[in-house]
Design a protein around this motif. Structure first.
Motif, short mmCIF file in Angstrom:
data_model
loop_
_atom_site.label_atom_id
_atom_site.label_comp_id
_atom_site.label_asym_id
_atom_site.label_seq_id
_atom_site.Cartn_x
_atom_site.Cartn_y
_atom_site.Cartn_z
N GLY A 55 0.82 -1.20 0.00
CA GLY A 55 0.00 0.00 0.00
C GLY A 55 0.85 1.25 0.00
O GLY A 55 2.06 1.22 -0.20
N ARG A 56 0.19 2.40 0.24
CA ARG A 56 0.92 3.66 0.29
C ARG A 56 1.59 3.81 1.65
O ARG A 56 0.97 3.61 2.70
N ALA A 57 2.85 4.17 1.65
CA ALA A 57 3.60 4.39 2.89
C ALA A 57 4.63 5.48 2.67
O ALA A 57 5.28 5.53 1.61
N GLU A 58 4.78 6.35 3.65
CA GLU A 58 5.79 7.40 3.61
C GLU A 58 6.48 7.48 4.96
O GLU A 58 5.88 7.14 6.00
N VAL A 59 7.73 7.94 4.94
CA VAL A 59 8.54 8.05 6.15
C VAL A 59 8.71 9.52 6.51
O VAL A 59 9.06 10.34 5.65
N PHE A 60 8.49 9.84 7.79
CA PHE A 60 8.66 11.21 8.29
C PHE A 60 9.68 11.16 9.42
O PHE A 60 9.39 10.67 10.51
N LEU A 61 10.88 11.64 9.13
CA LEU A 61 11.92 11.70 10.14
C LEU A 61 11.92 13.10 10.74
O LEU A 61 12.06 14.09 10.02
N VAL A 62 11.74 13.19 12.04
CA VAL A 62 11.66 14.47 12.74
C VAL A 62 12.97 14.70 13.47
O VAL A 62 13.28 14.00 14.45
N ASP A 63 13.75 15.65 13.00
CA ASP A 63 15.05 15.96 13.57
C ASP A 63 14.85 16.86 14.79
O ASP A 63 14.56 18.05 14.67
N ASP A 64 15.00 16.28 15.96
CA ASP A 64 14.70 16.96 17.22
C ASP A 64 15.94 17.69 17.74
O ASP A 64 16.56 17.27 18.72
N GLY A 65 16.30 18.77 17.06
CA GLY A 65 17.39 19.62 17.54
C GLY A 65 18.75 18.95 17.53
O GLY A 65 19.58 19.22 18.41
N SER A 66 19.01 18.11 16.56
CA SER A 66 20.30 17.40 16.51
C SER A 66 21.44 18.37 16.23
O SER A 66 21.29 19.38 15.53
N THR A 67 22.62 18.03 16.74
CA THR A 67 23.82 18.83 16.50
C THR A 67 24.86 18.04 15.72
O THR A 67 25.98 18.53 15.52
N ASP A 68 24.51 16.82 15.27
CA ASP A 68 25.49 15.97 14.59
C ASP A 68 25.15 15.75 13.11
O ASP A 68 25.70 14.84 12.49
N GLY A 69 24.26 16.57 12.57
CA GLY A 69 23.92 16.44 11.16
C GLY A 69 22.96 15.31 10.85
O GLY A 69 22.94 14.80 9.72
N THR A 70 22.12 14.92 11.81
CA THR A 70 21.18 13.82 11.60
C THR A 70 20.27 14.07 10.41
O THR A 70 20.07 13.20 9.56
N GLY A 71 19.68 15.27 10.33
CA GLY A 71 18.74 15.58 9.25
C GLY A 71 19.39 15.54 7.88
O GLY A 71 18.85 14.95 6.93
N ALA A 72 20.56 16.15 7.75
CA ALA A 72 21.26 16.16 6.46
C ALA A 72 21.66 14.74 6.05
O ALA A 72 21.57 14.37 4.88
N LEU A 73 22.10 13.95 7.01
CA LEU A 73 22.48 12.57 6.71
C LEU A 73 21.26 11.78 6.23
O LEU A 73 21.36 10.98 5.29
#
Length: 382
Positions: free
Chosen positions: A68-86
């Motif tokens: 079925g339809r599925a999407e991933v939502f990663l919520v970067d909670d104030g990371s300082t190690d580049g989690t979101g960019a990675l």
């Protein structure tokens, strides 16, 4: 001393037969069949400074074989190690399910960071996907390619509002081998899975690393607002769903694994002590009862056996030895589940002593103003 040994033995007889068969490890996903229509799913991943583990976990979510339809939502909670960019780089290189990376900013007063991130992810998911189910999973959890499909099929087949699997934690180093299987064993003793899964029973629990939640049940229970202050958010979540009339299920995982390493005892100590006193609702009398209970159940048997043999007390030695044997016997299934040598079972009293000390330390840190500290944030008692 003989009556203490007898009391410990009686406690183990009751635990063996009267505590929901907590020691069994055969509670796995219920029998399931593919639904006629696969519902939409939003995967919400709260992440704070998770760059070290994300390469081992996020690709497993993006690579889910879900019909079925599925999407991933990663919520970067104030990371300082580049989690979101990675995360964005991994998605660009890996492909698979669509990924949205966002940040909610600092949590409002009264919210824990994780639940603030979950709230943000759920809001985005409702706007973009309008999901029928939410998979709440931690950033250190890796899923086999058919994990999501199996979770949804189980929820649909058994008409469950919440399906949670206790991820198989990493067991590589000496300290992980000593402490991790016991952690899951103690959790099962506190929240027997069979009681959790019995509709109408008061016992409620979930494993926060992997929770499939029906969106309608989440709205009915007021999730996550109703539990926004909870440090032990998975248990609070399951209680809220069950109070709202939802059907929940909890078991051990075959397709879900934690990739977070705990190479040193200090990390394992922090993992347990950060929330142990919160589990006791910050009540000194519950702490005292827990310490005495752990001592009676886990420390008395070997002490009674040795004291009985040394002092010529056959009744004391017999009760201590029998209690220790029951303890070891109930621990063997968990050691098998984790692929550990069975000769490690007699070490459980030593591990229980460590947990006792971690629990006491959790209370000490609370009264020093450093309780429930995690990744740079400290949460007071609600």
């Amino acid at each position: 001393m003989e009556w203490i040994g007898a009391g410990s033995l009686l406690a183990w007889v009751w635990l063996l037969l009267g505590q929901g068969f907590f020691w069994r490890t055969d509670v796995r996903l219920p029998e399931r069949r593919d639904p006629e229509r696969w519902p939409s799913v939003a995967v919400v991943v709260p992440a704070r400074d998770e760059a070290a583990v994300l390469p081992d976990s996020l690709p497993s979510l993006l690579g889910q074989k879900y019909p079925g339809r599925a999407e991933v939502f990663l919520v970067d909670d104030g990371s300082t190690d580049g989690t979101g960019a990675l995360a964005r780089r991994l998605a660009a290189a890996r492909g698979g399910l669509p990924l949205t990376v966002s940040s909610p900013g600092e949590p409002e007063p009264g919210w824990t960071g994780k639940l603030w991130a979950v709230r943000h992810g759920m809001t985005l998911a409702r706007e973009r996907v309008a999901p029928e189910y939410l998979l709440l999973t931690d950033a250190d959890i890796a899923h086999d390619p058919d994990s999501l499909r199996e979770l949804v099929a189980a929820a649909r087949s058994a008409r469950l509002d919440l399906v949670s699997q206790m991820a198989r934690l990493r067991v590589v180093t000496f300290w992980e081998r000593l402490i991790v299987p016991a952690f899951v064993y103690f959790f099962g003793q506190l929240y027997p899975f069979r009681r959790v899964n019995r509709h109408g029973a008061r016992t409620a629990a979930a494993a926060g690393g992997c929770v499939l939640l029906r969106a309608e049940a989440a709205e009915r229970a007021g999730i996550p607002e109703a539990i926004r202050h909870a440090v032990i958010d998975d248990v609070a979540l399951s209680r809220a769903v069950k109070r709202g009339g939802g059907r929940i299920w909890l078991g051990l995982a075959d397709r879900v694994d934690s990739v977070r390493p705990y190479p040193r005892p200090a990390e394992l100590w922090r993992m347990v002590s950060r929330s142990a006193y919160a589990q006791l609702r910050h009540r000194p009398l519950l702490l005292l009862g827990t310490v005495l209970g752990l001592a009676l159940v886990y420390l008395v048997p070997p002490v009674a056996l040795v004291a009985g043999l040394a002092g010529g007390g056959p009744a004391l030695a017999a009760s201590g030895g029998a209690a220790w044997a029951l303890m070891c016997g109930t621990y063997l299934p968990m050691l098998r589940y984790y692929g550990q040598p069975l000769w490690a079972a007699p070490l459980l009293p030593f591990t229980a002593l460590l947990y006792l000390l971690m629990t006491v330390d959790s209370a000490v840190q609370h009264y020093r103003g450093r309780g429930a500290a995690w990744k740079g944030r400290t949460y007071p008692a609600p």
